[in-house]
Write a protein that holds these residues in place. Structure first.
Motif, short mmCIF file in Angstrom:
data_model
loop_
_atom_site.label_atom_id
_atom_site.label_comp_id
_atom_site.label_asym_id
_atom_site.label_seq_id
_atom_site.Cartn_x
_atom_site.Cartn_y
_atom_site.Cartn_z
N GLU A 37 0.84 -1.19 0.00
CA GLU A 37 0.00 0.00 0.00
C GLU A 37 0.88 1.24 0.00
OE1 GLU A 37 -2.53 0.17 3.41
OE2 GLU A 37 -0.93 0.84 4.75
N MET A 38 0.31 2.32 -0.51
CA MET A 38 1.03 3.60 -0.57
C MET A 38 -0.01 4.71 -0.47
SD MET A 38 3.59 4.98 -3.58
CE MET A 38 2.31 4.82 -4.84
N GLY A 39 0.33 5.80 0.23
CA GLY A 39 -0.65 6.87 0.35
C GLY A 39 -0.12 8.12 1.01
N LEU A 40 -1.03 9.07 1.20
CA LEU A 40 -0.74 10.35 1.83
C LEU A 40 -1.78 10.62 2.91
CD1 LEU A 40 -0.07 12.62 -1.30
CD2 LEU A 40 1.65 11.85 0.34
N ARG A 41 -1.31 11.25 4.00
CA ARG A 41 -2.22 11.75 5.03
C ARG A 41 -1.96 13.24 5.21
NH1 ARG A 41 -0.48 7.02 7.75
NH2 ARG A 41 -2.08 5.39 7.74
N TYR A 42 -3.04 14.00 5.30
CA TYR A 42 -2.94 15.43 5.56
C TYR A 42 -3.58 15.72 6.92
CZ TYR A 42 -3.69 20.45 5.30
OH TYR A 42 -3.69 21.80 5.57
N LYS A 43 -2.78 16.28 7.84
CA LYS A 43 -3.26 16.52 9.19
C LYS A 43 -4.13 17.78 9.24
CE LYS A 43 -0.92 15.48 12.77
NZ LYS A 43 0.05 15.41 13.89
N VAL A 44 -5.39 17.60 9.61
CA VAL A 44 -6.31 18.72 9.78
C VAL A 44 -6.15 19.32 11.17
CG1 VAL A 44 -8.72 19.43 9.69
CG2 VAL A 44 -7.90 17.62 8.17
N THR A 45 -5.99 18.44 12.17
CA THR A 45 -5.69 18.86 13.54
C THR A 45 -4.55 17.97 14.04
OG1 THR A 45 -7.21 17.29 14.61
CG2 THR A 45 -8.15 19.39 13.88
#
Length: 335
Positions: free
Chosen positions: A292-300
C-alpha cells in the motif's frame, strides 16, 4: 501559619517563569513554545496559545532551547546539542559544556529530538476510514477500515494491524474480506532486529478463501525519528492456502518486507508505504505482492484526511491468479 506559608508557596509557583523554547523572528516578533522539529524549511513550534505553528526558517533571526536536540548540517551526520543559545542574527550557538559552537542557521538542514535506543514506553498508531455511498442507476456501498499501531518498550517492539473491505452493488456483495497481522521485533543493536510475525487473511468472495502465514527473520531499522521511519526485513515464511471448495496448499517462501513513512511541510503531510514481496520455494505460486502507498494530511493534531492505493497480487495459484487494486479516500485519527 502553615496555611499562610502554603499560600505564599503557591503564589510563588504561579509567578515563577515557565521554561520554554524561544524563537526570535527577523521582523521583531518573539515566540515561545516547544521546538518539535525543523525540516523542509519549516520549524514546527508547539505553543499553548496557537497549537503547532510552522515558521519559515528564512525569517528566523535566532533561537534558544533547553532541550537536547540533534542538529544536522548534512544528510549523513548530526551533532547532539545539550541546549541551543541565541547568537547574532542568522546564527545559533550549539551548547555542549566547555565547547560551544556557533553555526549559521542557513547551514542547518534538520533539527529533531534524538531518540535513544531504550525507552520506557512509546505508543503510536492510526485508524483510517473510507466510506462511499452512491445512489444512481447502480447503487454502490463501499467500506474500508484499517488500523495500525506500534508499541515500543526497551528493545521490544510490537506492531498490530488489520483491515476490513466490503463493497456491494445493487445489493450484491462483490468484495468482502478482512486481514490481521501481528509482529514482534527484538532489537539486537540500535539498528538490527529480529522479527517474528503472524498473518491471517479471510476472503468470502474469491476462490482463495484463507491465507495463514507464520514468518521470522532479520531486519534493519535505517531510521526512526520525529520525521518518520524506514525499516527493511527479510523473512522465511510458512504459508497455508485454503480454497473455497475445500482444497488446500502449503509452502515455504522467502520475502522482503518494508515499512516507510516520512513527514513533510512541518509535519502537516505524511507519505507512507509498506508491503511485502514474496517468492515461494516450490511451484504453488510464482510470486506474491501485498503493498500500500498513500498520503495523510493533518487537519488537527489528531485528525487527518487520507488517500491510499493498495495492491494484492498472487501469480501462479492453483486455479487463477489473484490481482486486486484498490483506491480509497477518507479520514482518520492518529496518536
Amino acid at each position: 501559619m502553615y496555611s499562610r506559608a502554603l499560600l505564599c508557596l503557591f503564589a510563588a509557583s504561579l509567578s515563577a517563569p515557565v521554561l520554554a523554547d524561544t524563537v526570535w523572528m527577523k521582523n521583531g516578533d518573539r515566540l515561545t513554545g516547544k521546538i518539535k522539529v525543523f525540516d523542509g524549511g519549516k520549524l514546527l513550534l508547539q505553543t499553548p496559545y496557537g497549537g503547532n505553528i510552522a515558521l519559515d526558517w528564512k525569517q528566523i533571526k535566532t533561537l534558544e532551547s533547553d532541550q537536547e536536540l540533534l542538529v544536522k548540517q548534512d544528510a549523513e551526520t548530526g551533532e547532539k546539542a545539550k541546549s541551543l543559545k541565541p547568537a547574532e542574527s542568522g546564527k545559533v550557538i550549539l551548547a555542549n559544556g566547555e565547547a560551544p559552537k556557533t553555526v549559521e542557521l542557513a547551514s542547518i538542514e534538520q533539527i529533531m529530538k534524538p531518540r535513544p535506543l531504550v525507552e520506557d514506553f512509546m505508543w503510536k498508531g492510526n485508524v483510517d476510514l473510507a466510506l462511499d455511498y452512491k445512489r444512481a442507476e447502480k447503487n454502490t456501498d463501499d467500506y474500508d477500515i484499517d488500523f495500525k499501531t506500534t508499541a515500543r518498550h526497551g528493545r521490544w517492539r510490537h506492531t498490530a494491524e488489520g483491515e476490513y473491505n466490503r463493497e456491494t452493488k445493487d445489493d450484491v456483495t462483490t468484495t468482502n474480506n478482512w486481514s490481521a497481522e501481528y509482529a514482534l521485533d527484538r532489537f539486537l543493536t540500535e539498528k538490527w532486529f529480529w522479527q517474528g510475525r503472524l498473518e491471517y487473511k479471510r476472503d468470502m468472495i474469491e476462490d482463495l478463501a484463507r491465507q495463514r502465514t507464520v514468518g521470522t527473520g532479520p531486519g534493519y531499522q535505517f531510521w526512526d525519528n520525529e520525521l518518520g521511519a524506514f525499516s527493511l526485513g527479510t523473512l522465511i515464511n510458512r504459508t497455508d492456502y485454503e480454497y473455497s471448495d475445500g482444497g488446500k496448499d502449503n509452502f515455504y517462501s522467502a520475502a522482503v518486507k518494508w515499512d516507510y513513512n516520512r513527514y513533510l511541510i512541518g509535519k502537516k503531510v505524511e507519505f507512507f508505504t509498506n508491503g511485502e514481496l514474496g517468492k515461494p520455494i516450490g511451484s504453488v505460486a510464482d510470486y506474491s505482492l501485498d503493498a500500500e502507498m498513500g498520503l495523510r494530511y493533518k487537519v488537527t493534531d489528531w485528525a487527518s484526511l487520507n488517500l491510499k492505493a493498495e495492491k494484492d497480487l498472487i501469480r501462479g495459484t492453483r486455479d487463477s491468479d489473484l490481482d486486486k487494486t484498490r483506491y480509497t479516500a477518507g479520514f482518520g485519527v492518529a496518536w
